[in-house]
Write an enzyme that holds these catalytic residues in place. Structure first.
Site: not given
Ligand code: ADP
Ligand code: MG
Length: 654
Positions: A540, A583
């Site tokens: 990611s 996140k």
């Protein structure tokens, strides 16, 4: 003659032998014996008719001899029959003796057996199990209580009868009540609660159901384990929990065969025995922490447990009979999907339990954690209020997590301090102002805050770690050299590959940004991801690496207060990544104003309660051009490096 008579009948009383040997006249002796002979009248008459004494004596001897042989045969038959009967009698006697000895000693062993026997009668077990039990019981009864196997066998039979066999607790089918219990114990977690209610509804309609296995996946401290207990209560079932962390031996789950010394049943059946019903809610905690070693793979044993098609006949090595697990409601929990063996994963229904936003944490703290801690410390009636402002401060400055576990510990610390304060009846008021907190909670955790954008090659990424979401800085720098790429910061293989991909993309497509392909050959690039001691991996950070390199080779600033996450491909696409909620919340905590997310994650973002993302701008990206468009500012950094003049390098290369 007298001697032969004594020989024929050794049991002759000694007086008789003596009387015989005392007879001196042979005629009298022959007559005396003949009259006492065990012969028929006619035989005796024949003898009487003989006048010659010698002839009569010979006839008598013949008769005696016949008698002797007859007796011998009788004796043989008798002794043979006797040995046969003796054997049976011996056993009977010994048993009888043993019983008497046991009774005398009062060892009561047979009493224990009787108790087990009695218990077995009341059990509703399947035919096959009944048969095995009968066999083992018979073995038990034949055993001498003095031998070591006796207690082993006793333990086994005791275990078998203590197991719940088809003894079910009634399910509570009141959906409204169940929903209330779930809401009472846990704030939020709507999806999981919904799933439980669905399960209950199906059970109610159908009466039976191959229990599907639910797996709750999420960061630590979000209530996965404690939710299991509420589910049990909502269903009105017993609760059992087995922690799989560090289990690496198959026999811990499936048990040891009884031939081993100290053999025991597996933890699964032991837990069932403890909870006493065959349909509890059973938590398989931390299923991602299973490991394996030479003693076998515990996940293969779990496969049988978790497969609704197979778990009707679960086989434990110790029990050595099939056990029906199909009515147990299994709920597995895990922090990380990656840690779950693939075949296990296929058999479970994954439900994600996301981390909490600060607002949610505050709600959880006031509604659940504080009352719970007050009660745990015996301070139920005591008036202790923690204001929203104070809790926000504690969450932001003293904890760093997606769940609420360390928040709960901090609250416990405050409660303890309050307890001491109450007890001492101090004059001074209990003070929880911000400057007093470090004395109770220790020093605050320094927060990674966004720190400007005046360095080329430094980009804020978003990571999903074991503790939840976090911001992560990617630093990069160049130095004259030969196009070498160095990566540091304890990076895993996948992360390194992302860097290579980004490099390759810039080489091929960088011209639109004014990057000359040869620059990448003349300059060495170093990418570092702090903190060096923490291992990091995953795809990611792809977009972040790309932005860092692009900023480096264009010497353009990265836009201010911006963070990003996304996987990249060589074709220039941005792929979806996990942990979006964590996140995004971490970005907000760190003071980020704009987040770049993969377009494929649009739904994940929209699912987050809008009030938690207030003030945060989201830009979705589909391609790597989108990334660079959104991330790079048109401004150069204040002291740009002139990339086109690596003259020294040209010389070096020559
Ligand atoms: N949504 C929630 N509502 C109320 N309490 C919660 C919630 N989430 C977590 N908790 C509490 O936080 C603590 C840690 O939860 P736990 O179940 O151990 O987390 P996990 O198993 O997910 O790591 C427990 O005391 C639990 O009751
Ligand atoms: Mg847990």
């Amino acid at each position: 003659l007298a001697a032969s008579i004594i020989q024929i009948n050794p049991n002759l009383p000694s007086e008789a032998g003596f009387a015989l040997s005392n007879i001196e006249h042979p005629g009298f002796l022959v007559n005396f014996i003949s009259s006492n002979l065990n012969a028929t009248i006619s035989e005796k008459q024949v003898m009487l008719a003989m006048s010659n004494l010698k002839q009569r004596a010979t006839q008598l001897l013949t008769a005696l001899h016949k008698e002797y042989q007859l007796l011998e045969i009788k004796q043989q038959i008798h002794s043979k029959v006797k040995t046969d009967i003796d054997k049976q009698q011996r056993e009977y006697f010994l048993h009888q003796q043993m019983k008497t000895i046991q009774e005398e000693l009062g060892t009561g062993a047979s009493e224990e057996v009787l108790v087990i026997k009695k218990k077995a009668e009341s059990l509703k077990w399947p035919e096959s199990a009944k048969k095995v039990f009968a066999k083992e019981m018979a073995k038990m009864e034949r055993m001498n209580p003095m031998v070591a196997e006796y207690s082993v066998q006793l333990n086994y039979l005791e275990f078998v009868t203590d197991l719940p066999w088809e003894s079910y607790s009634d399910d509570s089918f009141d959906l409204k009540k169940a929903a209330k219990i779930l809401d009472r114990d846990h704030y939020g977690l709507e999806k999981v609660k919904q799933r439980v209610l669905e399960h209950l509804a199906v059970l109610k309609r159908r009466g039976d159901m191959k229990a599907p296995i639910i797996c709750l996946v999420g960061p630590p401290g979000v209530g996965k384990t404690s939710l299991g207990r509420s589910v049990a209560e909502a269903l009105g079932r017993k609760y059992s929990r087995m922690s799989l962390g560090g289990v690496r031996d198959e026999s811990e789950i499936r048990g040891h065969r009884r031939t081993y010394i100290g053999a025991m049943a597996g933890r699964l059946l032991q837990n069932l025995k403890k909870c006493g019903t065959s349909n509890p809610v059973f938590i398989l905690d931390e299923i991602d922490k299973l490991s394996r070693d030479v003693h076998g793979d515990p996940s293969s044993a779990l496969l049988e447990v978790l497969d609704p098609e197979q778990n009707q006949t679960f086989h434990d090595n110790y029990l050595d009979m099939d056990y029906d697990l199909s009515k147990v409601l299994f709920i597995a929990t895990a922090n990380d999907l990656g840690g779950i063996p693939r075949p296990l994963l296929d058999r479970m229904e994954i439900i994600r339990v996301p981390g909490y936003a600060t607002e949610e944490k505050i709600n959880i703290a006031t509604k659940h954690l504080l009352p719970k801690q007050l009660e745990a410390h015996g301070m139920k009636g005591i008036d202790l209020k923690l204001s929203k402002k104070l809790l926000t401060h504690i969450v932001d400055s003293y904890t760093r997590e997606s769940g609420v576990r360390s928040l709960e510990r901090k609250i416990a610390a405050i409660v303890r301090r309050k307890l001491v304060h109450e007890d001492m009846q101090s004059e001074v008021a209990f003070d929880l102002s911000e400057d007093k907190l470090p004395a109770i909670l220790g020093s605050p955790i320094p927060r990674e805050q966004y720190d400007g954008n005046d360095k080329a090659g430094v980009v804020t990424g978003l990571a999903y770690t074991a503790v939840g979401g976090d911001v992560l800085y990617i630093e990069s720098s160049i130095s004259p050299g030969r196009g070498k790429l160095t990566l540091t910061g304890n990076l895993g293989g996948v992360m390194k590959e992302s860097a290579l991909l980004a490099m390759e993309y810039l080489k091929a497509q960088g011209s639109s940004l004014g990057i000359k392909p040869e620059w990448l050959d003349y300059w060495n690039v170093h990418i570092h991801v702090p903190e060096g001691a923490v291992p990091k991996d995953g795809p990611s950070a792809g977009v972040t690496m790309l932005t860092a390199l692009a900023s480096l080779f264009t010497q353009r600033k990265v836009k201010a207060q911006l963070a990003m996450t996304g996987e990249i491909t060589l074709r220039g696409q941005v792929l979806a990544v996990g942990g979006i909620k964590e996140k995004v919340l971490a970005a907000r905590r760190a003071g980020i104003k704009t987040v770049l997310l993969p377009d494929a994650n649009r739904f994940d973002f929209e699912e987050i309660n809008a009030s938690y993302t207030k003030g945060l701008k989201v830009i979705y990206m589909k391609t790597l051009e989108d990334v660079l468009d959104a991330a790079l500012s048109s401004l150069k950094v204040s002291k740009p490096i002139d990339l086109s003049a690596p003259s020294r390098n040209k010389q070096n290369r020559a």
